[in-house]
Design a protein around this motif. Structure first.
Motif, PDB file in Angstrom:
ATOM      1  N   ILE A 200       5.855  -5.396  41.580  1.00  7.73           N
ATOM      2  CA  ILE A 200       6.849  -4.181  41.952  1.00  7.73           C
ATOM      3  C   ILE A 200       6.251  -3.051  41.185  1.00  7.73           C
ATOM      4  O   ILE A 200       6.408  -2.583  40.149  1.00  7.73           O
ATOM      5  CB  ILE A 200       8.346  -4.323  41.461  1.00  7.73           C
ATOM      6  CG1 ILE A 200       9.023  -5.758  41.980  1.00  7.73           C
ATOM      7  CG2 ILE A 200       9.240  -3.170  41.858  1.00  7.73           C
ATOM      8  CD1 ILE A 200      10.135  -6.089  41.297  1.00  7.73           C
ATOM      9  N   GLY A 201       5.503  -2.449  42.023  1.00 11.49           N
ATOM     10  CA  GLY A 201       4.747  -1.217  41.574  1.00 11.49           C
ATOM     11  C   GLY A 201       3.694  -1.563  40.489  1.00 11.49           C
ATOM     12  O   GLY A 201       3.030  -2.357  40.549  1.00 11.49           O
ATOM     13  N   PRO A 202       3.866  -0.966  39.223  1.00 12.26           N
ATOM     14  CA  PRO A 202       2.880  -1.563  38.339  1.00 12.26           C
ATOM     15  C   PRO A 202       3.556  -2.756  37.454  1.00 12.26           C
ATOM     16  O   PRO A 202       2.918  -3.269  36.716  1.00 12.26           O
ATOM     17  CB  PRO A 202       2.901  -0.303  37.351  1.00 12.26           C
ATOM     18  CG  PRO A 202       4.223   0.508  37.628  1.00 12.26           C
ATOM     19  CD  PRO A 202       4.473   0.262  39.140  1.00 12.26           C
ATOM     20  N   GLN A 203       4.684  -3.063  38.015  1.00  9.85           N
ATOM     21  CA  GLN A 203       5.416  -4.500  37.079  1.00  9.85           C
ATOM     22  C   GLN A 203       5.154  -5.492  37.947  1.00  9.85           C
ATOM     23  O   GLN A 203       5.136  -5.485  39.105  1.00  9.85           O
ATOM     24  CB  GLN A 203       6.764  -4.024  37.057  1.00  9.85           C
ATOM     25  CG  GLN A 203       7.679  -5.131  36.393  1.00  9.85           C
ATOM     26  CD  GLN A 203       8.859  -4.955  36.268  1.00  9.85           C
ATOM     27  OE1 GLN A 203       9.591  -3.873  36.519  1.00  9.85           O
ATOM     28  NE2 GLN A 203      10.003  -5.949  36.231  1.00  9.85           N
ATOM     29  N   SER A 204       4.852  -6.742  37.123  1.00  9.86           N
ATOM     30  CA  SER A 204       4.754  -7.934  37.704  1.00  9.86           C
ATOM     31  C   SER A 204       5.700  -8.907  37.253  1.00  9.86           C
ATOM     32  O   SER A 204       6.007  -8.639  35.963  1.00  9.86           O
ATOM     33  CB  SER A 204       3.310  -8.420  38.057  1.00  9.86           C
ATOM     34  OG  SER A 204       3.004  -8.819  36.491  1.00  9.86           O
ATOM     35  N   PRO A 212      16.607 -27.608  33.530  1.00 10.65           N
ATOM     36  CA  PRO A 212      17.644 -27.160  34.573  1.00 10.65           C
ATOM     37  C   PRO A 212      18.582 -26.066  34.368  1.00 10.65           C
ATOM     38  O   PRO A 212      19.156 -25.298  35.029  1.00 10.65           O
ATOM     39  CB  PRO A 212      18.358 -28.420  35.061  1.00 10.65           C
ATOM     40  CG  PRO A 212      17.293 -29.706  34.494  1.00 10.65           C
ATOM     41  CD  PRO A 212      16.383 -29.082  33.390  1.00 10.65           C
ATOM     42  N   HIS A 213      18.774 -25.877  32.895  1.00 11.04           N
ATOM     43  CA  HIS A 213      19.624 -24.925  32.655  1.00 11.04           C
ATOM     44  C   HIS A 213      18.839 -23.517  31.763  1.00 11.04           C
ATOM     45  O   HIS A 213      19.596 -22.774  31.210  1.00 11.04           O
ATOM     46  CB  HIS A 213      20.626 -25.583  31.486  1.00 11.04           C
ATOM     47  CG  HIS A 213      21.651 -26.177  32.390  1.00 11.04           C
ATOM     48  ND1 HIS A 213      22.801 -25.678  32.698  1.00 11.04           N
ATOM     49  CD2 HIS A 213      21.870 -27.545  32.663  1.00 11.04           C
ATOM     50  CE1 HIS A 213      23.696 -26.679  33.035  1.00 11.04           C
ATOM     51  NE2 HIS A 213      22.908 -27.810  33.342  1.00 11.04           N
ATOM     52  N   THR A 214      17.682 -23.526  31.656  1.00  8.83           N
ATOM     53  CA  THR A 214      16.801 -22.871  30.944  1.00  8.83           C
ATOM     54  C   THR A 214      15.774 -21.992  31.840  1.00  8.83           C
ATOM     55  O   THR A 214      14.815 -22.803  32.280  1.00  8.83           O
ATOM     56  CB  THR A 214      16.269 -23.154  29.791  1.00  8.83           C
ATOM     57  OG1 THR A 214      17.348 -23.898  28.752  1.00  8.83           O
ATOM     58  CG2 THR A 214      15.607 -22.264  28.976  1.00  8.83           C
ATOM     59  N   LEU A 215      15.970 -20.662  31.721  1.00  4.35           N
ATOM     60  CA  LEU A 215      14.920 -19.767  32.627  1.00  4.35           C
ATOM     61  C   LEU A 215      14.196 -19.105  31.748  1.00  4.35           C
ATOM     62  O   LEU A 215      15.010 -18.102  30.907  1.00  4.35           O
ATOM     63  CB  LEU A 215      15.711 -19.020  33.691  1.00  4.35           C
ATOM     64  CG  LEU A 215      14.874 -18.136  34.592  1.00  4.35           C
ATOM     65  CD1 LEU A 215      13.825 -18.818  35.586  1.00  4.35           C
ATOM     66  CD2 LEU A 215      15.870 -17.336  35.458  1.00  4.35           C
ATOM     67  N   LYS A 216      12.835 -19.041  31.789  1.00  4.45           N
ATOM     68  CA  LYS A 216      12.168 -18.228  30.951  1.00  4.45           C
ATOM     69  C   LYS A 216      11.218 -17.205  32.072  1.00  4.45           C
ATOM     70  O   LYS A 216      10.699 -17.505  32.875  1.00  4.45           O
ATOM     71  CB  LYS A 216      11.222 -18.900  30.157  1.00  4.45           C
ATOM     72  CG  LYS A 216      11.944 -19.778  29.021  1.00  4.45           C
ATOM     73  CD  LYS A 216      10.697 -20.196  28.116  1.00  4.45           C
ATOM     74  CE  LYS A 216      11.492 -20.961  26.895  1.00  4.45           C
ATOM     75  NZ  LYS A 216      12.209 -20.215  25.899  1.00  4.45           N
ATOM     76  N   VAL A 217      11.555 -15.813  31.613  1.00  6.88           N
ATOM     77  CA  VAL A 217      10.909 -14.726  32.485  1.00  6.88           C
ATOM     78  C   VAL A 217      10.083 -13.697  31.739  1.00  6.88           C
ATOM     79  O   VAL A 217      10.211 -13.387  30.644  1.00  6.88           O
ATOM     80  CB  VAL A 217      12.122 -13.876  32.930  1.00  6.88           C
ATOM     81  CG1 VAL A 217      11.486 -12.892  34.263  1.00  6.88           C
ATOM     82  CG2 VAL A 217      13.021 -15.058  33.971  1.00  6.88           C
ATOM     83  N   THR A 218       8.869 -13.752  32.049  1.00  7.98           N
ATOM     84  CA  THR A 218       7.930 -12.709  31.610  1.00  7.98           C
ATOM     85  C   THR A 218       7.690 -11.372  32.419  1.00  7.98           C
ATOM     86  O   THR A 218       7.184 -11.557  33.624  1.00  7.98           O
ATOM     87  CB  THR A 218       6.681 -13.229  31.109  1.00  7.98           C
ATOM     88  OG1 THR A 218       6.705 -14.380  30.373  1.00  7.98           O
ATOM     89  CG2 THR A 218       5.480 -12.286  30.472  1.00  7.98           C
ATOM     90  N   TYR A 219       7.899 -10.283  31.857  1.00  9.45           N
ATOM     91  CA  TYR A 219       7.643  -9.107  32.771  1.00  9.45           C
ATOM     92  C   TYR A 219       6.400  -8.446  32.258  1.00  9.45           C
ATOM     93  O   TYR A 219       6.418  -8.292  30.897  1.00  9.45           O
ATOM     94  CB  TYR A 219       8.743  -8.101  32.498  1.00  9.45           C
ATOM     95  CG  TYR A 219      10.324  -8.600  32.910  1.00  9.45           C
ATOM     96  CD1 TYR A 219      10.597  -8.096  34.082  1.00  9.45           C
ATOM     97  CD2 TYR A 219      10.822  -9.310  31.990  1.00  9.45           C
ATOM     98  CE1 TYR A 219      12.152  -8.543  34.213  1.00  9.45           C
ATOM     99  CE2 TYR A 219      12.297  -9.776  32.566  1.00  9.45           C
ATOM    100  CZ  TYR A 219      12.776  -9.481  33.487  1.00  9.45           C
ATOM    101  OH  TYR A 219      14.189  -9.998  33.958  1.00  9.45           O
ATOM    102  N   ARG A 220       5.541  -8.038  33.124  1.00 12.98           N
ATOM    103  CA  ARG A 220       4.080  -7.292  32.687  1.00 12.98           C
ATOM    104  C   ARG A 220       4.249  -5.981  33.405  1.00 12.98           C
ATOM    105  O   ARG A 220       4.678  -5.998  34.495  1.00 12.98           O
ATOM    106  CB  ARG A 220       2.974  -8.422  33.144  1.00 12.98           C
ATOM    107  CG  ARG A 220       2.824  -9.437  32.064  1.00 12.98           C
ATOM    108  CD  ARG A 220       1.570 -10.117  32.390  1.00 12.98           C
ATOM    109  NE  ARG A 220       1.470 -11.351  31.464  1.00 12.98           N
ATOM    110  CZ  ARG A 220       1.802 -12.413  31.556  1.00 12.98           C
ATOM    111  NH1 ARG A 220       2.820 -12.682  32.336  1.00 12.98           N
ATOM    112  NH2 ARG A 220       1.379 -13.318  30.599  1.00 12.98           N
ATOM    113  N   PHE A 221       3.720  -4.961  32.536  1.00 13.73           N
ATOM    114  CA  PHE A 221       3.434  -3.633  33.028  1.00 13.73           C
ATOM    115  C   PHE A 221       2.149  -3.410  32.830  1.00 13.73           C
ATOM    116  O   PHE A 221       1.453  -3.107  31.917  1.00 13.73           O
ATOM    117  CB  PHE A 221       4.308  -2.628  32.303  1.00 13.73           C
ATOM    118  CG  PHE A 221       5.803  -2.945  32.419  1.00 13.73           C
ATOM    119  CD1 PHE A 221       6.785  -2.558  33.383  1.00 13.73           C
ATOM    120  CD2 PHE A 221       6.417  -3.754  31.452  1.00 13.73           C
ATOM    121  CE1 PHE A 221       8.018  -2.815  33.585  1.00 13.73           C
ATOM    122  CE2 PHE A 221       7.723  -4.282  31.444  1.00 13.73           C
ATOM    123  CZ  PHE A 221       8.681  -3.747  32.414  1.00 13.73           C
TER     124      PHE A 221
END
Length: 261
Positions: A200-204, A212-221
């Motif tokens: 999304i623009g400069p972000q990925s 099943p109950h744990t979601l890990k998300v990494t945002y990169r700019f």
């Protein structure tokens, strides 16, 4: 909820990773679907430390030992920094800034030290580039060293508030798509559930489903890690525990609970 909301495409990637399970469920009984109300009393925020050094021309902010470009406060545009052009004026106990990007208004910022010199309030009136409604983010920082009503000294972010935050996160998984409405947006966004990395623009955004109950998300700019979030769905499916960690140069940790409503 831009400061502590779940990303649309982060959730998309999560659903894609758990697609076999979702395929056996209808939108009505998918445990992630519904409206989630943020419990503001549960929010805890350990904000980033920073320092400010002033002189007759303006000021410089330093985070994690790295100084940002000096802001000259003479009412004239500063040289562009990462595409942002700032015009700054000194006020009684702080500064007022007007920022533009690509020749268009980006934000107006007011920084003000309290009369006792112990707190610094930063109020940013933001004009989104995508044409969505303007909003305000207010950040309160507390002095950890220094004195007086000037901004020179050491500070630590203590709290923040977003004017457009409704406190409601809406999620709907249907077929290979998801409708997602964050707490600070006025329209849901539909994303495909293909599980591919999303820019999304400069972000990925990249996602790992730990269980099943744990979601890990990494945002990169611009390729650098900007934030790492962990979402944990309760065993009864009635709440989500969110933990957001932002690394240096502006390290912070935020935790909050959302309840199904």
């Amino acid at each position: 909820m831009k400061t502590y909301g779940m990303s649309v495409c982060a959730l998309v990637s999560f659903v894609a990773l758990s697609l076999p399970c979702i395929a056996q469920e209808t939108p009505q009984n998918n445990p992630w679907n519904g409206s989630w109300r943020l419990d503001r009393s549960s929010l805890q925020f350990d904000g980033a430390p920073f320092s400010i050094a002033e002189d007759a021309e303006g000021y410089t902010v330093t985070r994690a030992g790295k100084a940002n470009p000096k802001v000259v406060c003479n009412g004239q545009p500063n040289a562009p920094a990462n595409g942002l052009v700032t015009t700054c004026n000194k006020t009684g106990n702080g500064y007022e800034l007007a920022n533009t990007r690509g020749g268009k208004p980006s934000s107006k910022v007011k920084m003000e030290v309290s009369s006792d010199g112990n707190t610094l309030t930063r109020t940013a009136d933001i004009t989104p580039a995508d044409g969505s409604s303007p909003y305000t983010i207010t950040t309160l920082s507390r002095r950890t060293s220094g004195s007086g009503t000037n901004a020179t000294g050491e500070w630590k972010e203590a709290s923040f508030n977003e004017s457009q935050d409704t406190g409601i996160l809406s999620i709907l998984v249907h077929g290979d798509s998801i409708d997602f409405k964050e707490t600070d947006t006025d329209k849901p966004i539909t994303c495909k559930l293909d599980g591919t990395p999303t820019a999304i623009g400069p972000q990925s955004i990249s996602v790992k489903l730990a269980d099943p109950h744990t979601l890990k998300v990494t945002y990169r700019f611009n390729g650098e890690v900007g934030r790492e979030n962990t979402f944990v769905l309760s065993q009864d499916g009635q709440s989500i525990a969110e933990t957001d960690v932002t690394p240096a140069p502006a390290p912070s940790t935020m935790t909050v609970t959302l309840h199904k409503s």
